[in-house]
Motif scaffolding. Sequence first.
Motif, PDB file in Angstrom:
ATOM      1  N   ASP A  56     -26.697  31.825  40.864  1.00  0.00           N
ATOM      2  CA  ASP A  56     -27.229  30.956  39.812  1.00  0.00           C
ATOM      3  C   ASP A  56     -26.406  30.998  38.528  1.00  0.00           C
ATOM      4  O   ASP A  56     -26.720  30.307  37.566  1.00  0.00           O
ATOM      5  CB  ASP A  56     -28.671  31.353  39.480  1.00  0.00           C
ATOM      6  CG  ASP A  56     -29.613  31.134  40.649  1.00  0.00           C
ATOM      7  OD1 ASP A  56     -29.323  30.267  41.497  1.00  0.00           O
ATOM      8  OD2 ASP A  56     -30.637  31.835  40.721  1.00  0.00           O
ATOM      9  N   PHE A  57     -25.363  31.803  38.495  1.00  0.00           N
ATOM     10  CA  PHE A  57     -24.586  31.959  37.263  1.00  0.00           C
ATOM     11  C   PHE A  57     -23.803  30.698  36.942  1.00  0.00           C
ATOM     12  O   PHE A  57     -23.137  30.114  37.782  1.00  0.00           O
ATOM     13  CB  PHE A  57     -23.620  33.142  37.388  1.00  0.00           C
ATOM     14  CG  PHE A  57     -22.786  33.353  36.157  1.00  0.00           C
ATOM     15  CD1 PHE A  57     -23.366  33.807  34.986  1.00  0.00           C
ATOM     16  CD2 PHE A  57     -21.432  33.077  36.165  1.00  0.00           C
ATOM     17  CE1 PHE A  57     -22.603  33.996  33.845  1.00  0.00           C
ATOM     18  CE2 PHE A  57     -20.656  33.267  35.024  1.00  0.00           C
ATOM     19  CZ  PHE A  57     -21.246  33.723  33.863  1.00  0.00           C
ATOM     20  N   ASP A  58     -23.908  30.254  35.691  1.00  0.00           N
ATOM     21  CA  ASP A  58     -23.141  29.118  35.179  1.00  0.00           C
ATOM     22  C   ASP A  58     -22.364  29.617  33.959  1.00  0.00           C
ATOM     23  O   ASP A  58     -22.962  29.987  32.951  1.00  0.00           O
ATOM     24  CB  ASP A  58     -24.088  27.993  34.770  1.00  0.00           C
ATOM     25  CG  ASP A  58     -23.373  26.783  34.197  1.00  0.00           C
ATOM     26  OD1 ASP A  58     -22.134  26.828  34.005  1.00  0.00           O
ATOM     27  OD2 ASP A  58     -24.057  25.788  33.920  1.00  0.00           O
ATOM     28  N   PRO A  59     -21.035  29.644  34.026  1.00  0.00           N
ATOM     29  CA  PRO A  59     -20.258  30.200  32.919  1.00  0.00           C
ATOM     30  C   PRO A  59     -20.399  29.430  31.613  1.00  0.00           C
ATOM     31  O   PRO A  59     -20.066  29.949  30.550  1.00  0.00           O
ATOM     32  CB  PRO A  59     -18.814  30.153  33.429  1.00  0.00           C
ATOM     33  CG  PRO A  59     -18.815  29.162  34.527  1.00  0.00           C
ATOM     34  CD  PRO A  59     -20.197  29.173  35.118  1.00  0.00           C
ATOM     35  N   ASP A  60     -20.933  28.205  31.670  1.00  0.00           N
ATOM     36  CA  ASP A  60     -21.107  27.407  30.453  1.00  0.00           C
ATOM     37  C   ASP A  60     -22.521  27.493  29.882  1.00  0.00           C
ATOM     38  O   ASP A  60     -22.795  26.906  28.837  1.00  0.00           O
ATOM     39  CB  ASP A  60     -20.758  25.943  30.731  1.00  0.00           C
ATOM     40  CG  ASP A  60     -19.305  25.775  31.130  1.00  0.00           C
ATOM     41  OD1 ASP A  60     -18.443  26.485  30.564  1.00  0.00           O
ATOM     42  OD2 ASP A  60     -19.026  24.951  32.020  1.00  0.00           O
ATOM     43  N   ASP A  61     -23.417  28.193  30.565  1.00  0.00           N
ATOM     44  CA  ASP A  61     -24.810  28.310  30.106  1.00  0.00           C
ATOM     45  C   ASP A  61     -24.897  29.359  29.001  1.00  0.00           C
ATOM     46  O   ASP A  61     -24.230  30.393  29.063  1.00  0.00           O
ATOM     47  CB  ASP A  61     -25.704  28.711  31.286  1.00  0.00           C
ATOM     48  CG  ASP A  61     -27.175  28.491  30.998  1.00  0.00           C
ATOM     49  OD1 ASP A  61     -27.594  28.579  29.841  1.00  0.00           O
ATOM     50  OD2 ASP A  61     -27.918  28.235  31.968  1.00  0.00           O
ATOM     51  N   PHE A  62     -25.737  29.110  28.007  1.00  0.00           N
ATOM     52  CA  PHE A  62     -25.936  30.060  26.914  1.00  0.00           C
ATOM     53  C   PHE A  62     -27.139  30.971  27.170  1.00  0.00           C
ATOM     54  O   PHE A  62     -27.463  31.814  26.345  1.00  0.00           O
ATOM     55  CB  PHE A  62     -26.109  29.338  25.584  1.00  0.00           C
ATOM     56  CG  PHE A  62     -24.928  28.501  25.189  1.00  0.00           C
ATOM     57  CD1 PHE A  62     -23.635  28.949  25.404  1.00  0.00           C
ATOM     58  CD2 PHE A  62     -25.099  27.265  24.606  1.00  0.00           C
ATOM     59  CE1 PHE A  62     -22.532  28.173  25.043  1.00  0.00           C
ATOM     60  CE2 PHE A  62     -24.013  26.487  24.235  1.00  0.00           C
ATOM     61  CZ  PHE A  62     -22.729  26.941  24.457  1.00  0.00           C
ATOM     62  N   TYR A  63     -27.829  30.817  28.280  1.00  0.00           N
ATOM     63  CA  TYR A  63     -28.932  31.674  28.714  1.00  0.00           C
ATOM     64  C   TYR A  63     -29.945  31.962  27.613  1.00  0.00           C
ATOM     65  O   TYR A  63     -30.188  33.090  27.233  1.00  0.00           O
ATOM     66  CB  TYR A  63     -28.398  32.958  29.368  1.00  0.00           C
ATOM     67  CG  TYR A  63     -27.707  32.609  30.663  1.00  0.00           C
ATOM     68  CD1 TYR A  63     -28.459  32.240  31.773  1.00  0.00           C
ATOM     69  CD2 TYR A  63     -26.330  32.564  30.747  1.00  0.00           C
ATOM     70  CE1 TYR A  63     -27.833  31.854  32.946  1.00  0.00           C
ATOM     71  CE2 TYR A  63     -25.700  32.185  31.922  1.00  0.00           C
ATOM     72  CZ  TYR A  63     -26.456  31.832  33.006  1.00  0.00           C
ATOM     73  OH  TYR A  63     -25.858  31.440  34.161  1.00  0.00           O
ATOM     74  N   GLY A  64     -30.541  30.871  27.110  1.00  0.00           N
ATOM     75  CA  GLY A  64     -31.650  30.980  26.178  1.00  0.00           C
ATOM     76  C   GLY A  64     -31.278  31.158  24.722  1.00  0.00           C
ATOM     77  O   GLY A  64     -32.150  31.306  23.879  1.00  0.00           O
ATOM     78  N   ILE A  65     -30.002  31.118  24.377  1.00  0.00           N
ATOM     79  CA  ILE A  65     -29.596  31.271  22.981  1.00  0.00           C
ATOM     80  C   ILE A  65     -29.810  29.935  22.270  1.00  0.00           C
ATOM     81  O   ILE A  65     -29.294  28.902  22.688  1.00  0.00           O
ATOM     82  CB  ILE A  65     -28.115  31.701  22.864  1.00  0.00           C
ATOM     83  CG1 ILE A  65     -27.851  32.990  23.633  1.00  0.00           C
ATOM     84  CG2 ILE A  65     -27.711  31.835  21.402  1.00  0.00           C
ATOM     85  CD1 ILE A  65     -28.627  34.180  23.153  1.00  0.00           C
ATOM     86  N   THR A  66     -30.606  29.955  21.187  1.00  0.00           N
ATOM     87  CA  THR A  66     -30.838  28.774  20.358  1.00  0.00           C
ATOM     88  C   THR A  66     -30.713  29.181  18.892  1.00  0.00           C
ATOM     89  O   THR A  66     -30.682  30.371  18.575  1.00  0.00           O
ATOM     90  CB  THR A  66     -32.242  28.169  20.602  1.00  0.00           C
ATOM     91  OG1 THR A  66     -33.224  29.157  20.272  1.00  0.00           O
ATOM     92  CG2 THR A  66     -32.416  27.718  22.047  1.00  0.00           C
TER      93      THR A  66
END
Length: 161
Positions: A56-66
């Motif tokens: 499920d890893f996406d290198p462009d995802d910020f994983y909940g950082i807003t």
Amino acid sequence: MVGMSGGCGATGSTTYGFIATDACGNSDTLLLDFNVVDTTPPVVFGTQDTLVACGDFDPDDFYGITATDACSDADDIEISILEENIVTGGCGNNHFRTYLIEDACGISTTYEQVVTLYDSVPPVVTLTSCPDSVVLEVDGLCNADTSPEALGSVAFTVEDT
């Protein structure tokens, strides 16, 4: 008053004009310039430690950082990965990330997060050959020869993705 102009986000400058007039019609004008500047970085929200399955890893995802900012709209806040160090391990990797969060006025801050990848897929074992059926005979003490020589050996392959 003239509206705000020339700024970024909710900043800019404006001029207020004051006119004083006496009973004889004499007047004087006083103009005051006001500059509204942004010196406060965005406020960042998110988890510092995140678990993600390898698939499920996406290198462009910020994983909940807003982030939010008092002087910028949410759409005008830029989040990017400033630095990423990957530490490989036996069952997964740790991605040590430093994010750069910048508001519309160029005021920025950083935020650190560890994205831990874990293996969620079990290996696949495939039998490639099996021994023939064997009838075991027991001795007087109910012992049987269960050695590989007596039973035969199994061949298999293991695939771990």
